[in-house]
Design a protein around this motif. Sequence first.
Motif, PDB file in Angstrom:
ATOM      1  N   MET A 124     -12.443   1.091   9.487  1.00  0.00           N
ATOM      2  CA  MET A 124     -12.413   0.733  10.905  1.00  0.00           C
ATOM      3  C   MET A 124     -11.523  -0.484  11.083  1.00  0.00           C
ATOM      4  SD  MET A 124     -16.298  -0.807  11.404  1.00  0.00           S
ATOM      5  CE  MET A 124     -17.093   0.629  10.689  1.00  0.00           C
ATOM      6  N   TYR A 125     -11.181  -0.759  12.336  1.00  0.00           N
ATOM      7  CA  TYR A 125     -10.224  -1.829  12.648  1.00  0.00           C
ATOM      8  C   TYR A 125     -10.725  -3.205  12.234  1.00  0.00           C
ATOM      9  CZ  TYR A 125      -7.566  -5.189  15.433  1.00  0.00           C
ATOM     10  OH  TYR A 125      -6.828  -6.278  15.830  1.00  0.00           O
ATOM     11  N   THR A 137     -15.042  -3.473  23.190  1.00  0.00           N
ATOM     12  CA  THR A 137     -15.808  -3.585  21.949  1.00  0.00           C
ATOM     13  C   THR A 137     -17.210  -4.067  22.298  1.00  0.00           C
ATOM     14  OG1 THR A 137     -14.952  -5.842  21.641  1.00  0.00           O
ATOM     15  CG2 THR A 137     -13.827  -4.065  20.458  1.00  0.00           C
ATOM     16  N   THR A 165      -9.169   5.159  23.922  1.00  0.00           N
ATOM     17  CA  THR A 165      -9.805   6.473  23.786  1.00  0.00           C
ATOM     18  C   THR A 165     -10.172   6.950  25.194  1.00  0.00           C
ATOM     19  OG1 THR A 165     -12.157   5.874  23.741  1.00  0.00           O
ATOM     20  CG2 THR A 165     -10.903   5.539  21.694  1.00  0.00           C
ATOM     21  N   GLU A 192     -17.554   4.517  21.438  1.00  0.00           N
ATOM     22  CA  GLU A 192     -16.239   5.008  20.995  1.00  0.00           C
ATOM     23  C   GLU A 192     -15.142   4.524  21.954  1.00  0.00           C
ATOM     24  OE1 GLU A 192     -16.014   9.077  19.141  1.00  0.00           O
ATOM     25  OE2 GLU A 192     -17.842   9.362  20.328  1.00  0.00           O
ATOM     26  N   HIS A 194     -13.159   1.718  21.552  1.00  0.00           N
ATOM     27  CA  HIS A 194     -12.001   1.129  20.881  1.00  0.00           C
ATOM     28  C   HIS A 194     -11.435   2.049  19.811  1.00  0.00           C
ATOM     29  CE1 HIS A 194     -10.125  -2.321  18.343  1.00  0.00           C
ATOM     30  NE2 HIS A 194      -9.277  -1.892  19.234  1.00  0.00           N
ATOM     31  N   GLU A 195     -12.328   2.696  19.073  1.00  0.00           N
ATOM     32  CA  GLU A 195     -11.911   3.608  18.014  1.00  0.00           C
ATOM     33  C   GLU A 195     -12.699   4.908  18.104  1.00  0.00           C
ATOM     34  OE1 GLU A 195     -11.015   1.595  14.002  1.00  0.00           O
ATOM     35  OE2 GLU A 195     -12.607   0.364  14.874  1.00  0.00           O
TER      36      GLU A 195
END
Length: 264
Positions: A124-125, A137, A165, A192, A194-195
Amino acid sequence: MSGDGTVGKACDVLDLVAGFNRPVRFGELLDHSPFPKATLYRFLQTLTNQGMLSYDSDRQSYTLGIRLVRLAHAAWTQSSLAPVARPHLDALSRDLGETVHLAQLDASQVLYVDKRNADDPVEMYSQAGKVGPAYCTGVGKAMLAFLPEDALTRAIQQQSFHRFTPHTLGSEAELRAELDAIRARGYAFDREEHEPGIICIAAPILTPGDRMLGAMSITGPTSRTDLKTLEKWAPRVRQAADDIGREAQAWRFPETLHKEAMAT
């Protein structure tokens, strides 16, 4: 470009070098710098002489210097929540088995200051030292929700509202509605936003006097958890955040803590 004179410009150059995440040559820096060639070279020389940058004469490249490492370590020890939060992060990581994040606000963005990987980690980031967006986030929204209104307005003005997203909040109105909900329940979600495939529950870290210090989260992949499962951990995460806030208050703001105790 910074408006804070010579010191601000020198910091801009440090940020420029750091942004490459690798050794970088003068020509590359010049291509991305707002400064004229001579000015950029002068800043690089001064920063190298002061140990803030390191120059490799064989590769003719610049990297961040060891003096910054010392300063960063001092900042981590003296200014970040990490030393106080460490045992709480360890306990949550051990008991829950998922990724645990600790974050603070930096120029209205999220600065991850510590992290514990899950028993079965996924990519993950977030990494300690990385900066991410606040509006999409869990830790970012948890912190924004408990800012004073004037600080919140300034922070929102600095959000990009880029849609990472299909679930990313795309406007100030959407964000403010979400922040109202976070204040009401006391914790935030990342759905979900941010990623893809990464979700979390996050709680703000507040002092007993409601000074916002940071946030912490439990994060996992949708392949093995869901928001309902994460929400079951809300009391545990909130308790850990409250404990960190109370201990950090005594550590960082003892005079304020004494005044608040006298007032009650």
